[in-house]
Design a protein around this motif. Sequence first.
Motif, PDB file in Angstrom:
ATOM      1  N   ALA A  18       0.881  -1.319   0.047  1.00  0.00           N
ATOM      2  CA  ALA A  18       0.070   0.009  -0.106  1.00  0.00           C
ATOM      3  C   ALA A  18       0.939   1.341  -0.097  1.00  0.00           C
ATOM      4  O   ALA A  18       1.958   1.198   0.571  1.00  0.00           O
ATOM      5  N   PRO A  19       0.396   2.311  -0.218  1.00  0.00           N
ATOM      6  CA  PRO A  19       1.189   3.768  -0.419  1.00  0.00           C
ATOM      7  C   PRO A  19       1.726   4.031   0.815  1.00  0.00           C
ATOM      8  O   PRO A  19       1.108   3.629   1.990  1.00  0.00           O
ATOM      9  N   VAL A  20       2.748   4.974   0.836  1.00  0.00           N
ATOM     10  CA  VAL A  20       3.374   5.713   1.704  1.00  0.00           C
ATOM     11  C   VAL A  20       3.224   6.978   1.555  1.00  0.00           C
ATOM     12  O   VAL A  20       3.328   7.640   0.515  1.00  0.00           O
ATOM     13  N   LEU A  21       2.857   7.674   2.710  1.00  0.00           N
ATOM     14  CA  LEU A  21       2.406   9.233   2.795  1.00  0.00           C
ATOM     15  C   LEU A  21       3.629   9.839   3.672  1.00  0.00           C
ATOM     16  O   LEU A  21       3.807   9.663   4.811  1.00  0.00           O
ATOM     17  N   VAL A  22       4.204  11.017   3.209  1.00  0.00           N
ATOM     18  CA  VAL A  22       4.808  11.693   3.857  1.00  0.00           C
ATOM     19  C   VAL A  22       4.280  13.100   3.804  1.00  0.00           C
ATOM     20  O   VAL A  22       3.918  13.826   2.788  1.00  0.00           O
ATOM     21  N   CYS A  23       3.951  13.831   5.126  1.00  0.00           N
ATOM     22  CA  CYS A  23       3.080  14.807   5.006  1.00  0.00           C
ATOM     23  C   CYS A  23       3.734  15.852   6.194  1.00  0.00           C
ATOM     24  O   CYS A  23       4.308  15.535   6.985  1.00  0.00           O
ATOM     25  N   ILE A  24       4.026  17.187   5.260  1.00  0.00           N
ATOM     26  CA  ILE A  24       4.816  18.136   5.693  1.00  0.00           C
ATOM     27  C   ILE A  24       3.798  19.082   6.376  1.00  0.00           C
ATOM     28  O   ILE A  24       3.240  20.025   5.404  1.00  0.00           O
ATOM     29  N   ILE A 456      -5.096   6.284   4.632  1.00  0.00           N
ATOM     30  CA  ILE A 456      -3.982   5.629   4.530  1.00  0.00           C
ATOM     31  C   ILE A 456      -3.818   4.474   5.337  1.00  0.00           C
ATOM     32  O   ILE A 456      -3.531   3.228   4.801  1.00  0.00           O
ATOM     33  N   ASP A 457      -4.591   4.468   6.701  1.00  0.00           N
ATOM     34  CA  ASP A 457      -4.916   3.412   7.367  1.00  0.00           C
ATOM     35  C   ASP A 457      -5.793   2.386   6.667  1.00  0.00           C
ATOM     36  O   ASP A 457      -5.671   1.256   6.753  1.00  0.00           O
ATOM     37  N   SER A 458      -6.910   3.149   5.994  1.00  0.00           N
ATOM     38  CA  SER A 458      -7.899   2.087   5.597  1.00  0.00           C
ATOM     39  C   SER A 458      -7.259   1.294   4.370  1.00  0.00           C
ATOM     40  O   SER A 458      -7.766   0.309   4.013  1.00  0.00           O
ATOM     41  N   LEU A 459      -6.255   1.670   3.825  1.00  0.00           N
ATOM     42  CA  LEU A 459      -5.480   0.979   2.601  1.00  0.00           C
ATOM     43  C   LEU A 459      -4.251   0.012   3.244  1.00  0.00           C
ATOM     44  O   LEU A 459      -3.821  -0.477   2.502  1.00  0.00           O
ATOM     45  N   GLY A 460      -4.126   0.186   4.470  1.00  0.00           N
ATOM     46  CA  GLY A 460      -2.957  -0.727   5.044  1.00  0.00           C
ATOM     47  C   GLY A 460      -1.655  -0.146   4.609  1.00  0.00           C
ATOM     48  O   GLY A 460      -0.829  -0.833   4.679  1.00  0.00           O
ATOM     49  N   GLY A 461      -1.709   1.248   4.715  1.00  0.00           N
ATOM     50  CA  GLY A 461      -0.405   1.943   4.249  1.00  0.00           C
ATOM     51  C   GLY A 461       0.595   2.315   5.565  1.00  0.00           C
ATOM     52  O   GLY A 461       0.216   1.973   6.577  1.00  0.00           O
ATOM     53  N   GLY A 509       3.753   5.923  11.473  1.00  0.00           N
ATOM     54  CA  GLY A 509       2.704   4.846  11.807  1.00  0.00           C
ATOM     55  C   GLY A 509       1.922   4.295  10.671  1.00  0.00           C
ATOM     56  O   GLY A 509       2.544   4.470   9.438  1.00  0.00           O
ATOM     57  N   GLY A 510       0.764   3.719  10.898  1.00  0.00           N
ATOM     58  CA  GLY A 510       0.043   3.164   9.665  1.00  0.00           C
ATOM     59  C   GLY A 510      -0.243   1.757   9.834  1.00  0.00           C
ATOM     60  O   GLY A 510       0.493   0.972  10.271  1.00  0.00           O
ATOM     61  N   ALA A 511      -1.373   1.403   9.308  1.00  0.00           N
ATOM     62  CA  ALA A 511      -1.767   0.035   9.627  1.00  0.00           C
ATOM     63  C   ALA A 511      -0.747  -1.108   9.057  1.00  0.00           C
ATOM     64  O   ALA A 511      -0.680  -2.230   9.388  1.00  0.00           O
ATOM     65  N   GLY A 512      -0.138  -0.355   8.004  1.00  0.00           N
ATOM     66  CA  GLY A 512       0.964  -1.390   7.569  1.00  0.00           C
ATOM     67  C   GLY A 512       2.256  -1.329   7.985  1.00  0.00           C
ATOM     68  O   GLY A 512       3.136  -2.086   7.609  1.00  0.00           O
ATOM     69  N   LEU A 513       2.550  -0.868   8.990  1.00  0.00           N
ATOM     70  CA  LEU A 513       3.808  -0.799   9.751  1.00  0.00           C
ATOM     71  C   LEU A 513       3.940  -1.682  10.745  1.00  0.00           C
ATOM     72  O   LEU A 513       3.087  -1.726  11.604  1.00  0.00           O
ATOM     73  N   PRO A 514       4.905  -2.653  10.488  1.00  0.00           N
ATOM     74  CA  PRO A 514       4.882  -3.928  11.473  1.00  0.00           C
ATOM     75  C   PRO A 514       5.113  -3.146  13.150  1.00  0.00           C
ATOM     76  O   PRO A 514       5.813  -2.050  13.053  1.00  0.00           O
ATOM     77  N   ALA A 515       4.558  -3.846  13.919  1.00  0.00           N
ATOM     78  CA  ALA A 515       4.253  -3.200  15.484  1.00  0.00           C
ATOM     79  C   ALA A 515       5.938  -2.971  15.945  1.00  0.00           C
ATOM     80  O   ALA A 515       6.040  -2.207  16.750  1.00  0.00           O
ATOM     81  N   ASP A 516       6.807  -3.750  15.746  1.00  0.00           N
ATOM     82  CA  ASP A 516       8.152  -3.481  16.400  1.00  0.00           C
ATOM     83  C   ASP A 516       8.758  -2.548  15.840  1.00  0.00           C
ATOM     84  O   ASP A 516      10.015  -2.019  16.241  1.00  0.00           O
ATOM     85  N   ILE A 517       8.508  -1.849  14.547  1.00  0.00           N
ATOM     86  CA  ILE A 517       9.050  -0.560  13.996  1.00  0.00           C
ATOM     87  C   ILE A 517       8.904   0.602  14.926  1.00  0.00           C
ATOM     88  O   ILE A 517       8.064   1.113  15.176  1.00  0.00           O
TER      89      ILE A 517
END
Length: 552
Positions: A18-24, A456-461, A509-517
């Motif tokens: 899924a996509p990765v978002l960078v927000c400034i 992005i969470d809804s997309l698993g990113g 963060g994000g639903a697609g980021l492994p918990a240990d990161i």
Amino acid sequence: MPDIAPLAPHASLPKSEAPVLVCILDGWGENVVKDEYNAINVADTPTTDALKDVPGRWRTVRAHGTAVGLPSDADMGNSEVGHNALGSGQVIDQGARLVDIALEDGSAFKLDGWKYISESFTEHTVHFIGLLSDGGVHSRIDQLLGFVRGAARDGAKRIRVHMLTDGRDVPDGSSVKYTEELEKDLAAVEGCDAKIASGGGRMYVTMDRYEADWSIVERGWHAHVLGEAPHTFTSALEAVKTLREGGGKPVSDQWLPPFVIIDDAGKPVGTIEDGDAVAIFNFRSDRVIEISKAFEYEDFSAFDRKRFPKTRFVGMMQYDGDLKLPARFLVPPPAIHGVSGKLLADAGVTTFACSETQKFGHVTFFWNGNVSGYFNEELETYVEIPSDKVPFNEAPDMKAREITEAGKEALRSGKFQMVRVNYANPDMVGHTGDLKATTRACALVDSCVKELLATIDSLGGRWLVTADHGNADDMVQRAKKTNEPLKNEKGELQLLTSHTLAPVPVAIGGAGLPADIKFREDLPNAGLANITGTYLNLLGFATPAHMEPSLI
Ligand SMILES: O=C(O)[C@H](O)COP(=O)(O)O
Ligand SMILES: [Mn+2]
Ligand SMILES: [Mn+2]
């Protein structure tokens, strides 16, 4: 030039499907002073507040001074150096510092740019145009004087300065002090007739950016080149003081109307003529690219120049490496290689970048190491939402909603692996010194972040939220030791229109980021350049060796 290898897969973090978002969040500092003059503190910001509560996934990084390549840690950060660092992952000696070095070691006076304008010294006039303050964001008065004195020493007979009043990187009202100082210093230059010839406020005269409003540049052309303006004075100090009063409706330094200095016979003292030399003394590019085009391009249609003098034109630096604009310059600009945008394009990653006009070049041109255009047109899409043409405290929402919609659409489209957006509000409204409007701006941006993160969470990113420097986090000038807000003789609060020295938040963060990161704990002094490796990791790539280490 650093050794630059192509991007390699991350050792343990798999590529995100899924996509990765960078927000400034432009101008969103994490200030230790959290009182009623910190607009971010006052604003209702549940989303960005909640990011702080996630263990190991929120921290601050340095965004000013030497951490972003500026001469000293007294220098506030700014969008140019901030986005250069965020995009390149490197701490690069920036324009302010390169000019200091070139003046200190005298190399500035041996380079081609100086030789080129020297040809005009004996028979013609040398003009310096730029922002008059010691803000250190676009220019510095001491550097201007270094070049003025160098010109007089090398034989210049007539020097004219065309000054733009600041009040944005320095306190409003300080234009009086800088003008006084410049008049005095020019009068003291020996063997040369040196004077101020024209001027105006930086937001109204000459210093437009990203083609938001060419009429700003046109007003400057009329005053500096043609010697035409609605207001004429015999001294610049009188001009600045009178125009600030605005005939009963006070005008701030940023917005002074254009003026021309005339002699006793009523004639402008410094129009720009064939054979004259013209040097722009701003080192930062964004707000002098347009005026540079007006001086440099024979073929030009943005406005009617009326007269196009054949000048020897130089920039303090080359402002656009891609356009080679201007062709001649006093000091070579920082060379930025191996930026993330280029590496990602080479790795076949699809990217979407979006902001409104006022910050569009920040997330594209500055992000990409001061290069205009795409690295790979097939892989990249850049979207500019036209900004309003008003003082932004009158419209503090700016285009935040439109940017959010564009960002959500890009995320959902499935077309992009990386989406980056910049919200201009905390910075642009913060620069007006209007606390109420800035508070509103921060609350709105917080709600926009909420929408983007939910998408992005809804997309698993995965996502990374950060900022480029402080601004909205402090709206008043303060006493150095006590941090007490300063008041003038009339008891009025002294507003702060500039950036701050505060560090900036970074959250992942994000639903697609492994918990240990989580963020590592051994980089307490990390700066903006450490963020690049971090988002490259989120995309599934290792941090390249030429970049600062990742925060994770
Ligand atoms: O040009 C400006 O608006 C200010 O001088 C600096 O603001 P920015 O660095 O956030 O663009
Ligand atoms: Mn900025
Ligand atoms: Mn700013």
